[in-house]
Design an enzyme around this catalytic site. Structure first.
Site, short mmCIF file in Angstrom:
data_model
loop_
_atom_site.label_atom_id
_atom_site.label_comp_id
_atom_site.label_asym_id
_atom_site.label_seq_id
_atom_site.Cartn_x
_atom_site.Cartn_y
_atom_site.Cartn_z
N THR A 196 0.83 -1.20 0.00
CA THR A 196 0.00 0.00 0.00
C THR A 196 0.87 1.26 0.00
O THR A 196 1.99 1.25 0.50
CB THR A 196 -0.92 0.06 1.23
OG1 THR A 196 -0.12 0.03 2.43
CG2 THR A 196 -1.90 -1.09 1.25
N ASN A 198 1.05 4.82 1.59
CA ASN A 198 0.51 5.57 2.72
C ASN A 198 0.60 7.06 2.43
O ASN A 198 1.67 7.57 2.12
CB ASN A 198 1.30 5.23 3.99
CG ASN A 198 1.05 3.82 4.47
OD1 ASN A 198 0.27 3.59 5.37
ND2 ASN A 198 1.73 2.86 3.84
N GLU A 254 -4.31 4.53 3.38
CA GLU A 254 -3.41 3.67 2.62
C GLU A 254 -4.16 3.09 1.43
O GLU A 254 -5.28 2.59 1.58
CB GLU A 254 -2.83 2.57 3.51
CG GLU A 254 -3.85 1.82 4.34
CD GLU A 254 -3.21 0.85 5.32
OE1 GLU A 254 -1.98 0.75 5.35
OE2 GLU A 254 -3.97 0.18 6.06
#
Length: 310
Positions: A196, A198, A254
């Site tokens: 992911t 962020n 995220e």
């Protein structure tokens, strides 16, 4: 100062109602000899924040507002510091000092419910009367309605709080976005097979209901200091919340981008909310979380296949 055509208001969100106010000052082929500069004038802090002393979250923090106004064709944004001095100006002095002397306004556009001057005593009609003394034309834009109800920043906030992204996006006339720099996270998603990005977003940004969303994301660059999105959008799924399964600390945004492997650290992403999938929840084991993320990805892909990126 160059003569200007001015749209006045707070314009938080640059929604459909705001665009109705801004449209009369924009350059167009059917406007002979328009003023050379189209100018949106707004206030910081928001007058409500100034009078109440309570911080006010924003649908469009300054950088987003500038980017949206550029898309509309606005030449410049003037942000007036809303302080006691400005708040104490009478309507007559506001026109004389700010609009005439400061901005050399030749044309002004405001919304039907616009109020200005000390204790908000000046109305849009008062502005017409005062401005006429200086030979300035004033356009009063009627309220933009949806099903008989006024399109407003408050209505958009309410829809976002409920996770009703379709309603919020309809009122905005574009997808609601979260813009931020990609920063280092705990890399839990990567360990689960779902890396992911962020996002570090402005602290004053208004956030929708916490949970999981189907999203489109665009990489951003700054062109002449203005945030500009790339033309290609990347589908993905976003989690907005506190990550209770992994004992997360602090609110995080995220986003997992589908079929994307390039490094994003230090880059700026604009993430466009398309549909709320589910609220955030705590799982008893990471395997359960991984299975749920897989399910979220399938749902998001199905959703995004039916929603073209705007």
């Amino acid at each position: 100062m160059t003569p200007t055509a001015v749209a006045l208001g707070n314009f938080d969100g640059i929604h459909q109602g705001h665009r109705r106010v801004i449209q009369p000052i924009l350059k167009s082929p059917d406007r002979p000899n328009p003023p050379p500069y189209t100018t949106v004038v707004t206030f910081h802090p928001h007058p409500q924040e100034f009078f109440t002393g309570q911080p006010r979250s924003l649908l469009t923090p300054l950088e987003e507002k500038v980017a949206q106004l550029q898309i509309l064709g606005v030449d410049q944004l003037v942000v007036l510091p809303f302080d006691r001095e400005l708040a104490s100006l009478t309507p007559e002095h506001f026109v004389a000092e700010i609009l005439v002397k400061g901005l050399q306004a030749k044309q002004i556009s405001v919304g039907q419910d616009f109020c200005f001057g000390r204790q908000r005593t000046g109305t849009a009609e008062d502005l017409c009367t005062i401005a006429a003394e200086y030979g300035i034309d004033v356009t009063i834009a009627p309220l933009k309605l949806l099903d008989g109800h006024r399109i407003s920043s408050s209505a958009i906030r309410s829809a976002l709080q409920q996770g009703d992204i379709q309603q919020a996006n309809y009122l905005l006339g574009r997808p609601y976005s979260l813009v931020g720099e990609v920063v280092q996270g705990q890399q839990v998603g990567r360990k689960l097979g779902f890396p992911t990005a962020n996002l570090k977003f402005p602290p004053e940004k208004f956030l929708p209901r916490l949970g999981v969303y189907a999203v489109w994301a665009n990489l951003c660059d700054r062109v002449n200091g203005v945030l500009t999105e790339s033309s290609s959008a990347i589908p993905g799924v976003m989690n907005l919340g506190y990550r209770p399964t992994v004992d997360g600390h602090g609110l995080v945004a995220e986003v997992h981008l589908f079929d994307w492997s390039a490094d994003l650290y230090g880059k700026t992403l604009s993430v466009h909310f398309t549909q709320f999938i589910r609220p955030e929840q705590k799982f008893t084991a990471l395997d359960e979380l991984k299975a749920q993320i897989q399910s979220d990805c399938l749902v998001a892909k199905a959703v995004l296949s039916n929603f073209n990126h705007l």
